[in-house]
Design a protein around this motif. Structure first.
Motif, PDB file in Angstrom:
ATOM      1  N   UNK A   1       0.834  -1.197   0.000  1.00 32.05           N
ATOM      2  CA  UNK A   1       0.000   0.000   0.000  1.00 32.05           C
ATOM      3  C   UNK A   1       0.871   1.249   0.000  1.00 32.05           C
ATOM      4  N   UNK A   2       1.846   1.265   0.876  1.00 34.00           N
ATOM      5  CA  UNK A   2       2.700   2.441   1.065  1.00 34.00           C
ATOM      6  C   UNK A   2       3.481   2.789  -0.204  1.00 34.00           C
ATOM      7  N   UNK A   3       4.136   1.807  -0.808  1.00 40.70           N
ATOM      8  CA  UNK A   3       4.959   2.085  -1.997  1.00 40.70           C
ATOM      9  C   UNK A   3       4.157   2.619  -3.180  1.00 40.70           C
ATOM     10  N   UNK A   4       3.003   2.031  -3.514  1.00 39.24           N
ATOM     11  CA  UNK A   4       2.217   2.607  -4.619  1.00 39.24           C
ATOM     12  C   UNK A   4       1.748   4.037  -4.329  1.00 39.24           C
ATOM     13  N   UNK A   5       1.423   4.328  -3.065  1.00 38.03           N
ATOM     14  CA  UNK A   5       1.020   5.693  -2.727  1.00 38.03           C
ATOM     15  C   UNK A   5       2.170   6.651  -2.977  1.00 38.03           C
ATOM     16  N   UNK A   6       3.362   6.277  -2.556  1.00 38.28           N
ATOM     17  CA  UNK A   6       4.532   7.125  -2.805  1.00 38.28           C
ATOM     18  C   UNK A   6       4.766   7.293  -4.301  1.00 38.28           C
ATOM     19  N   UNK A   7       4.650   6.218  -5.055  1.00 34.99           N
ATOM     20  CA  UNK A   7       4.841   6.271  -6.499  1.00 34.99           C
ATOM     21  C   UNK A   7       3.802   7.201  -7.136  1.00 34.99           C
ATOM     22  N   UNK A   8       2.562   7.123  -6.670  1.00 39.65           N
ATOM     23  CA  UNK A   8       1.504   7.974  -7.201  1.00 39.65           C
ATOM     24  C   UNK A   8       1.782   9.442  -6.882  1.00 39.65           C
ATOM     25  N   UNK A   9       2.238   9.724  -5.677  1.00 40.86           N
ATOM     26  CA  UNK A   9       2.579  11.096  -5.309  1.00 40.86           C
ATOM     27  C   UNK A   9       3.714  11.631  -6.175  1.00 40.86           C
ATOM     28  N   UNK A  10       4.730  10.810  -6.398  1.00 39.73           N
ATOM     29  CA  UNK A  10       5.850  11.227  -7.262  1.00 39.73           C
ATOM     30  C   UNK A  10       5.372  11.484  -8.689  1.00 39.73           C
ATOM     31  N   UNK A  11       4.549  10.583  -9.185  1.00 34.97           N
ATOM     32  CA  UNK A  11       4.021  10.716 -10.541  1.00 34.97           C
ATOM     33  C   UNK A  11       3.194  11.988 -10.665  1.00 34.97           C
ATOM     34  N   UNK A  12       2.370  12.246  -9.683  1.00 37.00           N
ATOM     35  CA  UNK A  12       1.527  13.437  -9.705  1.00 37.00           C
ATOM     36  C   UNK A  12       2.391  14.689  -9.743  1.00 37.00           C
ATOM     37  N   UNK A  13       3.460  14.698  -8.937  1.00 35.30           N
ATOM     38  CA  UNK A  13       4.343  15.860  -8.855  1.00 35.30           C
ATOM     39  C   UNK A  13       5.046  16.138 -10.190  1.00 35.30           C
ATOM     40  N   UNK A  14       5.272  15.112 -10.995  1.00 30.39           N
ATOM     41  CA  UNK A  14       5.984  15.303 -12.262  1.00 30.39           C
ATOM     42  C   UNK A  14       5.063  15.712 -13.405  1.00 30.39           C
ATOM     43  N   UNK A  15       3.766  15.653 -13.220  1.00 30.61           N
ATOM     44  CA  UNK A  15       2.816  16.045 -14.266  1.00 30.61           C
ATOM     45  C   UNK A  15       2.302  17.448 -13.957  1.00 30.61           C
TER      46      UNK A  15
END
Length: 169
Positions: free
Chosen positions: A128-142
Motif C-alpha cells: 500500500x505504502x509504496x504505490x502511494x509514494x509512487x503515485x505522489x511522485x508521478x503526480x508531482x511530475x505532471x
C-alpha cells in the motif's frame, strides 16, 4: 423411477460474495486498462473504470468497517486479494498513463478516499505504502495536471503518508 437432481450452484454468501464482486470489478478494470488503445483520447467517464473502481474501494472500506466492528484484526478476503495481486501498483501504473483521459484523477480520488476511511495499520504495508509514494511522485511530475478534486486528494494522500513517516521515526 426418480432421478437425483443435480445440485444447483448456490450463490456465494458473505465474504465470498464480496470477494466475487471485488474480483469481477477488478477484472473489468484490468480489461479496460489492457485495451487502452480502444479508450485512447476518450474521457474516463465514458469507460467502466470510474464505476468499477468505486465498487472495489467501497467493498474494501465496507470490509474494513465490518472487521473493526467485530474486533477482528485479520485481513479480509478483498484486502488479501488486493495486497496479494499488487492491485494498487497496477492502478498507479494505469494512472501514470492517464489513458483514458482523466483516469489519473479517478485513481487518485478513489485511493485517497480509501486511505482516509480505512485503518492506519494498512498504510504501513509495503503493498500500500509504496504505490502511494509512487503515485505522489508521478503526480508531482505532471505539472500540467490541474484537476482540483485530484489536487485535494493528493494533499490528503500526502498527509496520510506524512502521518506514517512521523509514526515510524
Amino acid at each position: 423411477m426418480e432421478h437425483i437432481a443435480t445440485p444447483k450452484k448456490q450463490p456465494p454468501t458473505g465474504a465470498a460474495s464480496q470477494l466475487a464482486k471485488f474480483e469481477k470489478a477488478w477484472k473489468s478494470v484490468q480489461s479496460t486498462g489492457q485495451s487502452q488503445s480502444k479508450w485512447r483520447g476518450l474521457p474516463v467517464d465514458r469507460t467502466p473504470l470510474p464505476t468499477q473502481l468505486v465498487v472495489m474501494f467501497d467493498l474494501l472500506v465496507q470490509e474494513d468497517i465490518r472487521q473493526a466492528d467485530a474486533d477482528d484484526s485479520t485481513t479480509g478476503a478483498c484486502m488479501e486479494f488486493l495486497l496479494g495481486n499488487n492491485i494498487l501498483e497496477s492502478l498507479v501504473q494505469l494512472a501514470e498513463t492517464d489513458q483514458p483521459v482523466g483516469v489519473r484523477g479517478v485513481v487518485i480520488r478513489n485511493l485517497s478516499t480509501f486511505v482516509s476511511l480505512t485503518d492506519d495499520k494498512l498504510l504501513v504495508q509495503k503493498a500500500v505504502h509504496n504505490p502511494i509514494l509512487q503515485l505522489l511522485r508521478s503526480y508531482a511530475t505532471h505539472a500540467g495536471f490541474s484537476d482540483m478534486g485530484a489536487s485535494q486528494s493528493v494533499a490528503s494522500l500526502f498527509n496520510s503518508r506524512q502521518h506514517i513517516y512521523d509514526e515510524d521515526f
